[in-house]
Design a protein around this motif. Structure first.
Motif, PDB file in Angstrom:
ATOM      1  N   ASN A 189      45.962 -12.101  63.031  1.00 13.88           N
ATOM      2  CA  ASN A 189      46.192 -12.035  64.480  1.00 13.88           C
ATOM      3  C   ASN A 189      45.125 -11.185  65.161  1.00 13.88           C
ATOM      4  N   LEU A 190      44.782 -10.061  64.544  1.00 14.77           N
ATOM      5  CA  LEU A 190      43.765  -9.192  65.112  1.00 14.77           C
ATOM      6  C   LEU A 190      42.395  -9.860  65.069  1.00 14.77           C
ATOM      7  N   LEU A 191      42.124 -10.576  63.991  1.00 11.92           N
ATOM      8  CA  LEU A 191      40.839 -11.270  63.875  1.00 11.92           C
ATOM      9  C   LEU A 191      40.682 -12.347  64.944  1.00 11.92           C
ATOM     10  N   THR A 192      41.772 -13.016  65.313  1.00 14.19           N
ATOM     11  CA  THR A 192      41.672 -14.052  66.345  1.00 14.19           C
ATOM     12  C   THR A 192      41.433 -13.452  67.722  1.00 14.19           C
ATOM     13  N   LEU A 193      41.818 -12.193  67.914  1.00 11.80           N
ATOM     14  CA  LEU A 193      41.604 -11.530  69.208  1.00 11.80           C
ATOM     15  C   LEU A 193      40.173 -11.012  69.362  1.00 11.80           C
ATOM     16  N   ALA A 194      39.479 -10.839  68.246  1.00 15.31           N
ATOM     17  CA  ALA A 194      38.136 -10.257  68.286  1.00 15.31           C
ATOM     18  C   ALA A 194      37.140 -11.208  68.931  1.00 15.31           C
TER      19      ALA A 194
END
Length: 82
Positions: free
Chosen positions: A72-77
């Motif tokens: 989830n965090l990687l998709t926000l980057a």
């Protein structure tokens, strides 16, 4: 333990950061210079804050530190450095 940097170039060896887009800052500085060259007084110009921010994750450093980054965090980057 996120770090905030003022530009991407200062970040490469960190694991995650948020900060302003340096190119956006250069554009703002150029606009200010143009207004001053057209005769406006520096003291009359408003103080501007950045409107464009970036979120970058360095996976190589995170893995070296034994950290796992959620999908989830990687998709926000905005950028993921591998």
């Amino acid at each position: 333990m996120e770090k905030i940097f003022w530009c991407r170039e200062r970040f490469r060896w960190r694991r995650a950061r948020t900060g302003t887009d340096i190119n956006d800052g250069y554009r703002q500085a150029g606009a200010y210079a143009g207004r001053i060259l057209k005769g406006e007084r520096r003291g009359d110009l408003p103080v501007l804050q950045s409107t464009k921010f970036e979120f970058v994750i360095n996976l190589k450093t995170a893995k070296a530190l034994g950290l796992s980054i959620s999908d989830n965090l990687l998709t926000l980057a905005d950028e993921v450095i591998e």
